[in-house]
Design a protein around this motif. Structure first.
Motif, PDB file in Angstrom:
ATOM      1  N   GLN A  74      51.168 -56.518  40.975  1.00  0.00           N
ATOM      2  CA  GLN A  74      49.781 -56.749  40.584  1.00  0.00           C
ATOM      3  C   GLN A  74      48.997 -55.468  40.826  1.00  0.00           C
ATOM      4  O   GLN A  74      49.034 -54.895  41.913  1.00  0.00           O
ATOM      5  CB  GLN A  74      49.162 -57.893  41.390  1.00  0.00           C
ATOM      6  N   ILE A  75      48.291 -55.009  39.800  1.00  0.00           N
ATOM      7  CA  ILE A  75      47.466 -53.808  39.898  1.00  0.00           C
ATOM      8  C   ILE A  75      46.009 -54.245  40.003  1.00  0.00           C
ATOM      9  O   ILE A  75      45.511 -54.974  39.148  1.00  0.00           O
ATOM     10  CB  ILE A  75      47.672 -52.886  38.685  1.00  0.00           C
ATOM     11  N   VAL A  76      45.358 -53.821  41.066  1.00  0.00           N
ATOM     12  CA  VAL A  76      43.983 -54.248  41.341  1.00  0.00           C
ATOM     13  C   VAL A  76      43.073 -53.022  41.413  1.00  0.00           C
ATOM     14  O   VAL A  76      43.414 -52.031  42.066  1.00  0.00           O
ATOM     15  CB  VAL A  76      43.894 -55.026  42.672  1.00  0.00           C
ATOM     16  N   ILE A  77      41.937 -53.092  40.728  1.00  0.00           N
ATOM     17  CA  ILE A  77      40.915 -52.047  40.791  1.00  0.00           C
ATOM     18  C   ILE A  77      39.683 -52.658  41.445  1.00  0.00           C
ATOM     19  O   ILE A  77      39.125 -53.636  40.940  1.00  0.00           O
ATOM     20  CB  ILE A  77      40.565 -51.502  39.391  1.00  0.00           C
ATOM     21  N   GLN A  78      39.292 -52.108  42.571  1.00  0.00           N
ATOM     22  CA  GLN A  78      38.156 -52.659  43.311  1.00  0.00           C
ATOM     23  C   GLN A  78      36.989 -51.679  43.266  1.00  0.00           C
ATOM     24  O   GLN A  78      37.127 -50.516  43.625  1.00  0.00           O
ATOM     25  CB  GLN A  78      38.558 -52.922  44.761  1.00  0.00           C
ATOM     26  N   SER A  79      35.840 -52.191  42.822  1.00  0.00           N
ATOM     27  CA  SER A  79      34.612 -51.398  42.819  1.00  0.00           C
ATOM     28  C   SER A  79      33.751 -51.848  43.991  1.00  0.00           C
ATOM     29  O   SER A  79      33.524 -53.044  44.176  1.00  0.00           O
ATOM     30  CB  SER A  79      33.850 -51.593  41.505  1.00  0.00           C
ATOM     31  N   ARG A  80      33.294 -50.882  44.769  1.00  0.00           N
ATOM     32  CA  ARG A  80      32.505 -51.201  45.954  1.00  0.00           C
ATOM     33  C   ARG A  80      31.426 -50.140  46.137  1.00  0.00           C
ATOM     34  O   ARG A  80      31.640 -48.970  45.823  1.00  0.00           O
ATOM     35  CB  ARG A  80      33.413 -51.243  47.189  1.00  0.00           C
ATOM     36  N   ARG A  81      30.278 -50.590  46.634  1.00  0.00           N
ATOM     37  CA  ARG A  81      29.197 -49.640  46.890  1.00  0.00           C
ATOM     38  C   ARG A  81      29.660 -48.612  47.920  1.00  0.00           C
ATOM     39  O   ARG A  81      30.316 -48.926  48.898  1.00  0.00           O
ATOM     40  CB  ARG A  81      27.951 -50.368  47.392  1.00  0.00           C
ATOM     41  N   LEU A  82      29.274 -47.369  47.685  1.00  0.00           N
ATOM     42  CA  LEU A  82      29.699 -46.272  48.548  1.00  0.00           C
ATOM     43  C   LEU A  82      29.222 -46.502  49.983  1.00  0.00           C
ATOM     44  O   LEU A  82      28.043 -46.741  50.236  1.00  0.00           O
ATOM     45  CB  LEU A  82      29.137 -44.950  48.014  1.00  0.00           C
ATOM     46  N   ASP A  83      30.169 -46.464  50.918  1.00  0.00           N
ATOM     47  CA  ASP A  83      29.867 -46.666  52.332  1.00  0.00           C
ATOM     48  C   ASP A  83      29.731 -45.307  53.009  1.00  0.00           C
ATOM     49  O   ASP A  83      30.700 -44.552  53.117  1.00  0.00           O
ATOM     50  CB  ASP A  83      30.977 -47.481  52.996  1.00  0.00           C
ATOM     51  N   ILE A  84      28.515 -44.984  53.464  1.00  0.00           N
ATOM     52  CA  ILE A  84      28.264 -43.682  54.090  1.00  0.00           C
ATOM     53  C   ILE A  84      27.997 -43.834  55.586  1.00  0.00           C
ATOM     54  O   ILE A  84      27.453 -42.913  56.218  1.00  0.00           O
ATOM     55  CB  ILE A  84      27.065 -42.973  53.415  1.00  0.00           C
ATOM     56  N   GLU A  85      28.374 -44.970  56.151  1.00  0.00           N
ATOM     57  CA  GLU A  85      28.089 -45.222  57.563  1.00  0.00           C
ATOM     58  C   GLU A  85      28.734 -44.171  58.466  1.00  0.00           C
ATOM     59  O   GLU A  85      28.084 -43.625  59.374  1.00  0.00           O
ATOM     60  CB  GLU A  85      28.572 -46.614  57.964  1.00  0.00           C
ATOM     61  N   ASN A  86      30.007 -43.872  58.257  1.00  0.00           N
ATOM     62  CA  ASN A  86      30.687 -42.879  59.092  1.00  0.00           C
ATOM     63  C   ASN A  86      30.066 -41.494  58.933  1.00  0.00           C
ATOM     64  O   ASN A  86      29.968 -40.723  59.907  1.00  0.00           O
ATOM     65  CB  ASN A  86      32.179 -42.831  58.747  1.00  0.00           C
ATOM     66  N   TYR A  87      29.634 -41.188  57.708  1.00  0.00           N
ATOM     67  CA  TYR A  87      29.018 -39.890  57.451  1.00  0.00           C
ATOM     68  C   TYR A  87      27.683 -39.769  58.184  1.00  0.00           C
ATOM     69  O   TYR A  87      27.392 -38.740  58.807  1.00  0.00           O
ATOM     70  CB  TYR A  87      28.823 -39.703  55.947  1.00  0.00           C
ATOM     71  N   THR A  88      26.878 -40.830  58.134  1.00  0.00           N
ATOM     72  CA  THR A  88      25.582 -40.805  58.819  1.00  0.00           C
ATOM     73  C   THR A  88      25.768 -40.756  60.340  1.00  0.00           C
ATOM     74  O   THR A  88      24.946 -40.165  61.048  1.00  0.00           O
ATOM     75  CB  THR A  88      24.733 -42.033  58.436  1.00  0.00           C
TER      76      THR A  88
END
Length: 226
Positions: A74-88
């Protein structure tokens, strides 16, 4: 005072009863039907930027990859809002270490700008996965009746007989290696998700809103009562 009607209410069934997942361990998902799943994260390539010859080679390689498979994937493509928590967090650490007030102010402004950019721009990231399954019915090391029994009472058999689970896991690992070797011909790299990553993946999938505000703790730090 407590209402007798309210006092007599029993807690509703856990949502876990409605999930297909029975257990996650050894970097493997054990389904309630007794089948196993391994999940691999796969890199991506920009197909549009390739030359015509390169595109034809990629398509040909992908066709070859599919033809060599003797089991489903099964090939899955997941779109998710960019998580910048570690960067901040790294910016905040750098801010604490600075003694220059001007530089501190610049970091604060930059951090606010980045957060606003992500929120207003609704920047999304795409992640690609390949789920590799294995069913006890496909195990060649077990008799037909043993494999059939694994289907009718799969979770109990896997949980109670660790040796049997290890045999199934060995067959699943061979499939994962087969996929990894053949898909590398397309210039793609893969990484199998470990237990922690699998739990985080399914936690985010089943709790898309909650997971943004309530991060999942490290499973090594969780206290589980038997």
């Amino acid at each position: 005072m407590r209402s007798k009607k309210l006092a007599g209410n029993k807690p509703s069934n856990s949502t876990q009863l409605f999930l297909d997942i029975a257990e996650i361990k050894n970097d493997t998902v054990i389904m309630k039907d007794g089948t196993l799943r391994a999940v691999m994260m796969v890199s991506s390539i920009n197909f549009a930027l390739k030359s015509e010859e390169e595109q034809e080679a990629i398509v040909s390689g992908y066709v070859t990859f599919l033809n060599y498979l003797d089991f489903p994937i099964q090939i899955v493509i997941q779109s998710r809002r960019l998580d910048i928590e570690n960067y901040t967090k790294r910016l905040e650490e750098a801010e604490r270490d600075l003694t220059n007030d001007l530089l501190k102010k610049q970091i604060v402004n930059y951090k606010a700008y980045i957060k606003e950019l992500v929120e207003l721009g609704d920047i999304m990231t795409k992640t690609f996965y390949i789920a590799v399954p294995f069913s006890p019915l496909e195990s060649h090391s077990s008799s037909f009746w043993t494999r059939l029994a694994s289907v009718f009472s799969p979770a109990k058999i896997i949980q109670l007989k660790e040796s049997k689970f290890k045999k199934f896991l060995h067959d699943l690992n061979q499939r994962v290696e087969h996929v990894r070797m053949n898909i590398s011909s397309l210039g793609l790299t893969t990484a199998r998700l470990d237990t922690q990553s699998l739990i985080e993946l399914y936690y985010n999938v089943y709790n898309p809103i909650v997971s943004q505000n309530q991060k999942l703790a490290d499973i090594k730090k969780l206290r589980i009562e038997q």
